[in-house]
Design a protein around this motif. Structure first.
Motif, PDB file in Angstrom:
ATOM      1  N   PRO A  38       0.785  -1.232   0.000  1.00 13.37           N
ATOM      2  CA  PRO A  38       0.000   0.000   0.000  1.00 13.37           C
ATOM      3  C   PRO A  38       0.823   1.291   0.000  1.00 13.37           C
ATOM      4  N   LEU A  39       2.070   1.233   0.444  1.00 10.71           N
ATOM      5  CA  LEU A  39       2.839   2.463   0.568  1.00 10.71           C
ATOM      6  C   LEU A  39       3.833   2.688  -0.558  1.00 10.71           C
ATOM      7  N   TYR A  40       4.549   1.663  -0.914  1.00  8.88           N
ATOM      8  CA  TYR A  40       5.641   1.816  -1.872  1.00  8.88           C
ATOM      9  C   TYR A  40       5.249   1.211  -3.213  1.00  8.88           C
ATOM     10  N   ASN A  41       4.613   2.038  -4.031  1.00  7.33           N
ATOM     11  CA  ASN A  41       4.194   1.601  -5.354  1.00  7.33           C
ATOM     12  C   ASN A  41       4.444   2.736  -6.341  1.00  7.33           C
ATOM     13  N   ASP A  42       4.024   2.556  -7.563  1.00  7.33           N
ATOM     14  CA  ASP A  42       4.322   3.534  -8.615  1.00  7.33           C
ATOM     15  C   ASP A  42       3.701   4.913  -8.387  1.00  7.33           C
ATOM     16  N   SER A  43       2.762   5.021  -7.462  1.00  7.63           N
ATOM     17  CA  SER A  43       2.153   6.327  -7.211  1.00  7.63           C
ATOM     18  C   SER A  43       2.911   7.126  -6.149  1.00  7.63           C
ATOM     19  N   LEU A  44       3.983   6.577  -5.590  1.00  3.50           N
ATOM     20  CA  LEU A  44       4.739   7.265  -4.550  1.00  3.50           C
ATOM     21  C   LEU A  44       5.376   8.541  -5.098  1.00  3.50           C
ATOM     22  N   THR A  45       5.069   9.683  -4.473  1.00  2.00           N
ATOM     23  CA  THR A  45       5.645  10.958  -4.897  1.00  2.00           C
ATOM     24  C   THR A  45       6.544  11.569  -3.826  1.00  2.00           C
ATOM     25  N   HIS A  46       6.422  11.095  -2.581  1.00  2.00           N
ATOM     26  CA  HIS A  46       7.215  11.634  -1.475  1.00  2.00           C
ATOM     27  C   HIS A  46       7.734  10.478  -0.625  1.00  2.00           C
ATOM     28  N   TYR A  47       8.990  10.585  -0.192  1.00  2.67           N
ATOM     29  CA  TYR A  47       9.633   9.508   0.578  1.00  2.67           C
ATOM     30  C   TYR A  47      10.266  10.076   1.842  1.00  2.67           C
ATOM     31  N   ASN A  48      10.019   9.425   2.983  1.00  7.34           N
ATOM     32  CA  ASN A  48      10.606   9.804   4.268  1.00  7.34           C
ATOM     33  C   ASN A  48      11.767   8.869   4.590  1.00  7.34           C
ATOM     34  N   PHE A  49      12.841   9.428   5.133  1.00  6.32           N
ATOM     35  CA  PHE A  49      14.010   8.625   5.479  1.00  6.32           C
ATOM     36  C   PHE A  49      14.656   9.203   6.735  1.00  6.32           C
ATOM     37  N   MET A  50      15.606   8.459   7.290  1.00  9.85           N
ATOM     38  CA  MET A  50      16.347   8.926   8.461  1.00  9.85           C
ATOM     39  C   MET A  50      17.840   8.775   8.218  1.00  9.85           C
ATOM     40  N   THR A  51      18.601   9.780   8.658  1.00  6.38           N
ATOM     41  CA  THR A  51      20.054   9.716   8.519  1.00  6.38           C
ATOM     42  C   THR A  51      20.724   9.336   9.833  1.00  6.38           C
ATOM     43  N   GLY A  52      19.979   9.407  10.908  1.00  8.29           N
ATOM     44  CA  GLY A  52      20.562   9.089  12.205  1.00  8.29           C
ATOM     45  C   GLY A  52      19.500   8.777  13.221  1.00  8.29           C
ATOM     46  N   ARG A  53      19.962   8.497  14.417  1.00 10.25           N
ATOM     47  CA  ARG A  53      19.055   8.213  15.533  1.00 10.25           C
ATOM     48  C   ARG A  53      19.582   8.910  16.771  1.00 10.25           C
ATOM     49  N   GLY A  54      18.644   9.313  17.598  1.00  7.29           N
ATOM     50  CA  GLY A  54      19.009   9.924  18.862  1.00  7.29           C
ATOM     51  C   GLY A  54      18.952  11.437  18.817  1.00  7.29           C
ATOM     52  N   CYS A  55      18.999  12.014  20.020  1.00  6.67           N
ATOM     53  CA  CYS A  55      18.941  13.461  20.184  1.00  6.67           C
ATOM     54  C   CYS A  55      19.677  13.802  21.471  1.00  6.67           C
ATOM     55  N   PRO A  56      20.441  14.896  21.476  1.00  5.62           N
ATOM     56  CA  PRO A  56      21.179  15.248  22.684  1.00  5.62           C
ATOM     57  C   PRO A  56      20.325  15.933  23.747  1.00  5.62           C
ATOM     58  N   PHE A  57      19.072  16.255  23.424  1.00  6.08           N
ATOM     59  CA  PHE A  57      18.226  17.006  24.336  1.00  6.08           C
ATOM     60  C   PHE A  57      17.270  16.084  25.099  1.00  6.08           C
ATOM     61  N   ASN A  58      16.739  16.601  26.187  1.00  7.35           N
ATOM     62  CA  ASN A  58      15.779  15.863  27.017  1.00  7.35           C
ATOM     63  C   ASN A  58      14.513  16.687  27.223  1.00  7.35           C
TER      64      ASN A  58
END
Length: 177
Positions: A38-58
């Motif tokens: 349902p998500l990754y097919n020929d109609s996909l126009t926008h893609y979300n990705f991550m380059t890292g994990r974590g955050c220095p803040f709390n």
């Protein structure tokens, strides 16, 4: 009851997404099993990705304020994929989905490390060249970073301010910015 596993320190060791044969994908919904992707097919126009994990803040409102103590001592809090790994993923996505027009980084703090950002921006413009969105933290905004993001195709950017009132930001949000 089990002890928490260590965090994955080397994010480049994780495999890239598999957008292979969509006929091998199944979705279970409303007591029905269907053979589709349902998500990754020929109609996909926008893609979300991550380059890292974590955050220095709390910040009090964020899941990281809960995750930091749980994973303390289990590996590095901040982890970053190499520029090469991220570009390979985006090149794969661009090649796979003909209608792709834009991508978005879902990192809590995109571009926290300036040298990584400058290398990524240069390669992104040369090798990917799609409209780009990211989230940044006010403490990490510099003119040089904004110039690099703009030059690579940045179309939109999100930044959480939470409040312009320092007392509210510190006392109610735990946001030391």
């Amino acid at each position: 009851r089990n002890e928490n596993a260590p965090v994955t320190a080397d994010l480049d060791a994780l495999p890239l997404p598999d957008f292979g044969d969509p006929s091998a994908s199944y979705v279970i919904e409303d007591d029905s099993c269907e053979n589709l992707e349902p998500l990754y097919n020929d109609s996909l126009t926008h893609y979300n990705f991550m380059t890292g994990r974590g955050c220095p803040f709390n910040c009090d409102f964020c899941s990281n304020s809960v995750l930091h103590p749980i994973f303390q001592g289990r590996g590095p809090q901040l982890r970053q994929r190499s520029v090469d790994s991220v570009i390979r993923e985006l090149a794969l996505v661009k090649k796979t989905f003909r209608n792709l027009a834009s991508v978005s980084s879902n990192d809590e703090l995109f571009g926290m490390r300036p040298q990584w950002l400058f290398e990524f921006a240069k390669r992104y413009k040369e090798e990917i060249g799609l409209a780009f969105h990211c989230d940044i933290h006010p403490a990490y905004v510099t003119e040089e970073k904004i110039a690099a993001l703009s030059a690579m195709g940045l179309k939109t950017i999100s930044m959480g301010i939470q409040s312009g009132n320092e007392h509210i930001r510190l006392e109610f949000f735990g946001r030391n910015t």
